[in-house]
Design a protein around this motif. Structure first.
Motif, PDB file in Angstrom:
ATOM      1  N   LEU A  23       0.838  -1.208   0.000  1.00 56.10           N
ATOM      2  CA  LEU A  23       0.000   0.000   0.000  1.00 56.10           C
ATOM      3  C   LEU A  23       0.867   1.250   0.000  1.00 56.10           C
ATOM      4  O   LEU A  23       0.576   2.196  -0.741  1.00 56.10           O
ATOM      5  CB  LEU A  23      -0.950   0.020   1.188  1.00 56.10           C
ATOM      6  CG  LEU A  23      -1.862   1.254   1.220  1.00 56.10           C
ATOM      7  CD1 LEU A  23      -2.766   1.310  -0.015  1.00 56.10           C
ATOM      8  CD2 LEU A  23      -2.684   1.294   2.488  1.00 56.10           C
ATOM      9  N   SER A  26       2.049   1.790  -3.450  1.00 55.99           N
ATOM     10  CA  SER A  26       0.964   2.261  -4.305  1.00 55.99           C
ATOM     11  C   SER A  26       0.701   3.753  -4.092  1.00 55.99           C
ATOM     12  O   SER A  26       0.413   4.481  -5.045  1.00 55.99           O
ATOM     13  CB  SER A  26      -0.297   1.432  -4.047  1.00 55.99           C
ATOM     14  OG  SER A  26      -1.306   1.758  -4.978  1.00 55.99           O
ATOM     15  N   GLU A  86      -7.891   0.420  -7.017  1.00 54.77           N
ATOM     16  CA  GLU A  86      -6.940  -0.679  -6.887  1.00 54.77           C
ATOM     17  C   GLU A  86      -6.774  -1.142  -5.437  1.00 54.77           C
ATOM     18  O   GLU A  86      -6.473  -2.311  -5.188  1.00 54.77           O
ATOM     19  CB  GLU A  86      -5.582  -0.249  -7.439  1.00 54.77           C
ATOM     20  CG  GLU A  86      -4.532  -1.334  -7.423  1.00 54.77           C
ATOM     21  CD  GLU A  86      -3.239  -0.884  -8.059  1.00 54.77           C
ATOM     22  OE1 GLU A  86      -2.209  -0.890  -7.352  1.00 54.77           O
ATOM     23  OE2 GLU A  86      -3.249  -0.524  -9.254  1.00 54.77           O
ATOM     24  N   ASN A  87      -6.967  -0.255  -4.484  1.00 57.47           N
ATOM     25  CA  ASN A  87      -6.610  -0.565  -3.100  1.00 57.47           C
ATOM     26  C   ASN A  87      -7.760  -0.641  -2.108  1.00 57.47           C
ATOM     27  O   ASN A  87      -7.581  -1.176  -1.015  1.00 57.47           O
ATOM     28  CB  ASN A  87      -5.599   0.480  -2.597  1.00 57.47           C
ATOM     29  CG  ASN A  87      -4.280   0.358  -3.289  1.00 57.47           C
ATOM     30  OD1 ASN A  87      -3.522  -0.564  -3.050  1.00 57.47           O
ATOM     31  ND2 ASN A  87      -4.004   1.302  -4.183  1.00 57.47           N
ATOM     32  N   SER A  90      -8.502  -3.561   0.241  1.00 52.18           N
ATOM     33  CA  SER A  90      -7.522  -3.928   1.265  1.00 52.18           C
ATOM     34  C   SER A  90      -7.715  -3.146   2.564  1.00 52.18           C
ATOM     35  O   SER A  90      -7.105  -3.478   3.576  1.00 52.18           O
ATOM     36  CB  SER A  90      -6.099  -3.706   0.749  1.00 52.18           C
ATOM     37  OG  SER A  90      -5.798  -2.322   0.628  1.00 52.18           O
TER      38      SER A  90
END
Length: 102
Positions: A23, A26, A86-87, A90
């Protein structure tokens, strides 16, 4: 014009070091270097500082924008939206703190 600070604290579902590093990487890939950002940093929680207030996040993102207009533009840019898409799965929880700097 007042600079605007945008701080985001991410608590991850998967709290293993590999997930935390992914993370943070990213954040650097998608969120650094945009027009109007005068300061960018991303970090991970210091596990030696185990006070209760430090237990509710894994990754911290800190951006300072030139002004409110730069912040508002950043919210809608493709890279920011791609980062979220995209994250977001999570994240267990995120806390966003925005403030006008003196």
């Amino acid at each position: 014009m007042a600079r605007l600070a945008h701080h985001v604290f991410f608590l991850l579902k998967d709290r293993r070091p590999e997930a935390i590093e992914a993370l943070a990487a990213s954040c650097e890939k998608y969120l650094n270097g945009h027009d109007g950002v005068v300061d960018f940093s991303v970090g991970t929680r210091d596990h030696e500082l185990d006070r209760p207030v430090n237990l509710d996040f894994d990754v911290s993102l800190h951006l300072v924008f030139r002004d409110r207009a730069a912040h508002d533009a950043y919210q809608t840019i493709e890279q920011h939206l791609s980062f979220i898409a995209e994250n977001k799965e999570s994240w267990q929880q995120i806390t966003v703190c925005d403030s006008n700097l003196r």
